[in-house]
Design a protein around this motif. Structure first.
Motif, PDB file in Angstrom:
ATOM      1  N   ALA A  83       0.814  -1.218   0.000  1.00 40.26           N
ATOM      2  CA  ALA A  83       0.000   0.000   0.000  1.00 40.26           C
ATOM      3  C   ALA A  83       0.849   1.270   0.000  1.00 40.26           C
ATOM      4  O   ALA A  83       0.622   2.182  -0.799  1.00 40.26           O
ATOM      5  CB  ALA A  83      -0.947   0.002   1.192  1.00 40.26           C
ATOM      6  N   ASP A  84       1.808   1.336   0.916  1.00 38.16           N
ATOM      7  CA  ASP A  84       2.549   2.587   1.100  1.00 38.16           C
ATOM      8  C   ASP A  84       3.909   2.301   1.711  1.00 38.16           C
ATOM      9  O   ASP A  84       4.280   1.133   1.921  1.00 38.16           O
ATOM     10  CB  ASP A  84       1.749   3.554   1.988  1.00 38.16           C
ATOM     11  CG  ASP A  84       1.271   2.895   3.286  1.00 38.16           C
ATOM     12  OD1 ASP A  84       1.915   1.929   3.744  1.00 38.16           O
ATOM     13  OD2 ASP A  84       0.249   3.343   3.834  1.00 38.16           O
ATOM     14  N   ASP A  85       4.664   3.345   2.015  1.00 38.55           N
ATOM     15  CA  ASP A  85       6.007   3.166   2.577  1.00 38.55           C
ATOM     16  C   ASP A  85       5.970   2.450   3.926  1.00 38.55           C
ATOM     17  O   ASP A  85       6.860   1.656   4.235  1.00 38.55           O
ATOM     18  CB  ASP A  85       6.694   4.522   2.740  1.00 38.55           C
ATOM     19  CG  ASP A  85       7.174   5.106   1.419  1.00 38.55           C
ATOM     20  OD1 ASP A  85       6.857   4.524   0.357  1.00 38.55           O
ATOM     21  OD2 ASP A  85       7.864   6.144   1.439  1.00 38.55           O
ATOM     22  N   ALA A  86       4.959   2.728   4.723  1.00 39.56           N
ATOM     23  CA  ALA A  86       4.860   2.100   6.040  1.00 39.56           C
ATOM     24  C   ALA A  86       4.757   0.584   5.896  1.00 39.56           C
ATOM     25  O   ALA A  86       5.454  -0.173   6.592  1.00 39.56           O
ATOM     26  CB  ALA A  86       3.662   2.651   6.805  1.00 39.56           C
ATOM     27  N   GLU A  87       3.895   0.128   4.994  1.00 46.99           N
ATOM     28  CA  GLU A  87       3.746  -1.314   4.791  1.00 46.99           C
ATOM     29  C   GLU A  87       5.015  -1.907   4.202  1.00 46.99           C
ATOM     30  O   GLU A  87       5.415  -3.021   4.555  1.00 46.99           O
ATOM     31  CB  GLU A  87       2.553  -1.593   3.874  1.00 46.99           C
ATOM     32  CG  GLU A  87       2.265  -3.080   3.715  1.00 46.99           C
ATOM     33  CD  GLU A  87       1.022  -3.366   2.890  1.00 46.99           C
ATOM     34  OE1 GLU A  87       0.884  -4.517   2.429  1.00 46.99           O
ATOM     35  OE2 GLU A  87       0.204  -2.443   2.697  1.00 46.99           O
ATOM     36  N   LEU A  88       5.667  -1.177   3.310  1.00 53.10           N
ATOM     37  CA  LEU A  88       6.908  -1.671   2.719  1.00 53.10           C
ATOM     38  C   LEU A  88       7.994  -1.834   3.779  1.00 53.10           C
ATOM     39  O   LEU A  88       8.705  -2.848   3.809  1.00 53.10           O
ATOM     40  CB  LEU A  88       7.388  -0.706   1.632  1.00 53.10           C
ATOM     41  CG  LEU A  88       8.745  -1.026   0.994  1.00 53.10           C
ATOM     42  CD1 LEU A  88       8.718  -2.395   0.321  1.00 53.10           C
ATOM     43  CD2 LEU A  88       9.142   0.052  -0.012  1.00 53.10           C
ATOM     44  N   LEU A  89       8.123  -0.867   4.666  1.00 53.62           N
ATOM     45  CA  LEU A  89       9.155  -0.946   5.700  1.00 53.62           C
ATOM     46  C   LEU A  89       8.870  -2.066   6.688  1.00 53.62           C
ATOM     47  O   LEU A  89       9.799  -2.730   7.176  1.00 53.62           O
ATOM     48  CB  LEU A  89       9.287   0.394   6.418  1.00 53.62           C
ATOM     49  CG  LEU A  89       9.960   1.494   5.582  1.00 53.62           C
ATOM     50  CD1 LEU A  89       9.787   2.855   6.243  1.00 53.62           C
ATOM     51  CD2 LEU A  89      11.443   1.183   5.376  1.00 53.62           C
ATOM     52  N   ARG A  90       7.606  -2.312   6.986  1.00 55.40           N
ATOM     53  CA  ARG A  90       7.266  -3.425   7.872  1.00 55.40           C
ATOM     54  C   ARG A  90       7.591  -4.757   7.195  1.00 55.40           C
ATOM     55  O   ARG A  90       8.054  -5.703   7.841  1.00 55.40           O
ATOM     56  CB  ARG A  90       5.799  -3.355   8.293  1.00 55.40           C
ATOM     57  CG  ARG A  90       5.506  -2.191   9.227  1.00 55.40           C
ATOM     58  CD  ARG A  90       4.035  -2.131   9.620  1.00 55.40           C
ATOM     59  NE  ARG A  90       3.681  -3.165  10.583  1.00 55.40           N
ATOM     60  CZ  ARG A  90       3.840  -3.067  11.897  1.00 55.40           C
ATOM     61  NH1 ARG A  90       4.398  -1.974  12.425  1.00 55.40           N
ATOM     62  NH2 ARG A  90       3.471  -4.038  12.701  1.00 55.40           N
ATOM     63  N   TYR A  91       7.343  -4.822   5.899  1.00 52.04           N
ATOM     64  CA  TYR A  91       7.707  -6.030   5.153  1.00 52.04           C
ATOM     65  C   TYR A  91       9.224  -6.221   5.173  1.00 52.04           C
ATOM     66  O   TYR A  91       9.717  -7.333   5.428  1.00 52.04           O
ATOM     67  CB  TYR A  91       7.203  -5.924   3.716  1.00 52.04           C
ATOM     68  CG  TYR A  91       7.742  -7.017   2.822  1.00 52.04           C
ATOM     69  CD1 TYR A  91       7.238  -8.312   2.884  1.00 52.04           C
ATOM     70  CD2 TYR A  91       8.791  -6.756   1.928  1.00 52.04           C
ATOM     71  CE1 TYR A  91       7.751  -9.313   2.080  1.00 52.04           C
ATOM     72  CE2 TYR A  91       9.306  -7.751   1.129  1.00 52.04           C
ATOM     73  CZ  TYR A  91       8.783  -9.031   1.207  1.00 52.04           C
ATOM     74  OH  TYR A  91       9.300 -10.028   0.420  1.00 52.04           O
ATOM     75  N   CYS A  92       9.977  -5.145   4.906  1.00 54.85           N
ATOM     76  CA  CYS A  92      11.439  -5.235   4.905  1.00 54.85           C
ATOM     77  C   CYS A  92      11.964  -5.647   6.282  1.00 54.85           C
ATOM     78  O   CYS A  92      12.941  -6.404   6.380  1.00 54.85           O
ATOM     79  CB  CYS A  92      12.047  -3.905   4.480  1.00 54.85           C
ATOM     80  SG  CYS A  92      11.790  -3.477   2.741  1.00 54.85           S
ATOM     81  N   TYR A  93      11.336  -5.128   7.331  1.00 51.51           N
ATOM     82  CA  TYR A  93      11.718  -5.540   8.684  1.00 51.51           C
ATOM     83  C   TYR A  93      11.587  -7.050   8.822  1.00 51.51           C
ATOM     84  O   TYR A  93      12.497  -7.731   9.318  1.00 51.51           O
ATOM     85  CB  TYR A  93      10.828  -4.850   9.720  1.00 51.51           C
ATOM     86  CG  TYR A  93      10.906  -5.491  11.095  1.00 51.51           C
ATOM     87  CD1 TYR A  93      11.803  -5.027  12.051  1.00 51.51           C
ATOM     88  CD2 TYR A  93      10.106  -6.591  11.424  1.00 51.51           C
ATOM     89  CE1 TYR A  93      11.901  -5.635  13.293  1.00 51.51           C
ATOM     90  CE2 TYR A  93      10.198  -7.204  12.666  1.00 51.51           C
ATOM     91  CZ  TYR A  93      11.095  -6.731  13.605  1.00 51.51           C
ATOM     92  OH  TYR A  93      11.188  -7.353  14.815  1.00 51.51           O
ATOM     93  N   ARG A  94      10.445  -7.585   8.385  1.00 49.88           N
ATOM     94  CA  ARG A  94      10.163  -9.002   8.642  1.00 49.88           C
ATOM     95  C   ARG A  94      11.077  -9.932   7.851  1.00 49.88           C
ATOM     96  O   ARG A  94      11.584 -10.913   8.404  1.00 49.88           O
ATOM     97  CB  ARG A  94       8.685  -9.302   8.338  1.00 49.88           C
ATOM     98  CG  ARG A  94       7.743  -8.729   9.378  1.00 49.88           C
ATOM     99  CD  ARG A  94       6.345  -9.316   9.270  1.00 49.88           C
ATOM    100  NE  ARG A  94       5.592  -9.045  10.494  1.00 49.88           N
ATOM    101  CZ  ARG A  94       4.717  -8.068  10.634  1.00 49.88           C
ATOM    102  NH1 ARG A  94       4.455  -7.254   9.609  1.00 49.88           N
ATOM    103  NH2 ARG A  94       4.095  -7.884  11.781  1.00 49.88           N
TER     104      ARG A  94
END
Length: 331
Positions: A115-126
């Motif tokens: 969806a957005d940068d927030a979701e992308l960063l959470r994905y990258c974290y995981r």
């Protein structure tokens, strides 16, 4: 009883076959750490392949559930997972990191649209930041404040992957370029999958995400002082060699569709030389680095992230070799 030596040997083979950049960096580790890093990589590769190589969505998610059950102790573990779980325990690494990794890979099963940068960063974290957390154990990093910097390196590397693999991911029905960014340029995830998104728009997003990755690489670089000095060079090399993929993409003006971006040998050598210079600088005394919590505002609730809570500073200096102490390094 599991044959640990065999598992380590098989893991080394997996690392050498699939991760040339990391295999290069691993040569700077001690032999025991090389083996442990290889086991960690083999576990991550196993989890990733269960989804990527599954014949259908159901079989992939079922295979992930089996690995998760083995890791939780709810089913007899296969040799690799038994050795990996023991490694986590021996290094006092929370199992939650590995479970978050599995959760991230599970989100790759089926079509993906971020969806957005927030979701992308959470994905990258995981899928990558957690690897940084687990590597802290392998490297002997003990300072709790070091975990935020380790997360940043994993996130930076995954953002680099996202930029490099736009076309490859689209072939799998996955779009990691945030929909919000695509919308700003008059496109969407479906258009990208159908190859209707202008290359210039993709390049604009890729260059922006590389800038975001650079902010995380810079933070990770500051945190290198927390790594005991005998292992520090290996991570500096890995970071700079991987970051070179972004340099290749920038040389193409962000055109991620012009073929897979691969750092040529001369660039890897130059990056390794730069890592060696940086390593020398980290041996000089300096104030312990402070992490910027703004980098983690979208992942602050996840294990190891910097939620902005002040933490005690045990020492004015980090990373200076302890020439008298029996334990080397600045962890």
């Amino acid at each position: 009883m599991v044959d640990r030596a065999r598992v380590v040997a098989e893991s080394r083979a997996v690392l050498a076959r699939h991760a040339r950049s990391f295999n290069l960096a691993g040569r700077f580790l001690g032999r025991e750490q090389q083996g442990e890093a290889a086991v960690l990589y083999a576990f991550c590769r196993l989890v990733d392949d269960l989804v990527d190589e599954a014949t259908d969505l159901e079989s992939g998610t079922r295979a992930l559930a089996e690995v998760e059950a083995e890791l939780r102790g709810e089913a007899p573990p296969r040799p690799l997972i038994e050795v990996f779980a023991a490694q986590l325990h021996d290094h006092d690494v929370e199992r939650a990191a590995a479970l978050e990794l599995i959760a991230g890979v599970r989100s790759d099963a089926g079509p993906v649209a971020i969806a957005d940068d927030a979701e992308l960063l959470r994905y990258c974290y995981r899928v990558a930041g957690t690897v940084g957390l687990m590597m802290c154990g392998v490297l002997g990093v003990r300072a709790p404040r070091a975990r935020a910097f380790a997360l940043d390196l994993g996130i930076a590397m995954q953002l680099t992957n996202v930029c490099r693999d736009v076309a490859e991911d689209a072939d799998r029905g996955r779009v990691y370029l945030p929909r919000a960014r695509l919308a700003q340029l008059g496109s969407d995830s479906e258009a990208l999958l159908q190859r209707r998104t202008p290359r210039a728009a993709i390049a604009t997003i890729v260059l922006d995400l590389l800038e975001l990755a650079d902010r995380h690489y810079a933070s990770a670089d500051a945190g290198m002082r927390f790594i005991p000095w005998p292992s520090r060079l290996a991570i500096l090399v890995a970071s700079r060699v991987y970051r070179a993929i972004g340099l290749v993409l920038r040389a193409r003006d962000g055109d991620a569709l012009a073929g897979r971006a691969v750092a040529p040998p001369w660039l890897k050598l130059a990056c390794s030389s730069a890592a060696l210079l940086r390593f020398g600088l980290t041996l000089l005394p300096a104030p312990a680095p402070r992490h910027d919590p703004a980098l983690h505002r979208h992942i602050a609730d996840l294990p190891g992230a910097d939620d902005g809570t002040p933490r005690p500073r045990k020492s004015r200096f980090a990373g200076f070799p302890r020439l008298i102490s029996s334990r080397p390094g600045g962890g």
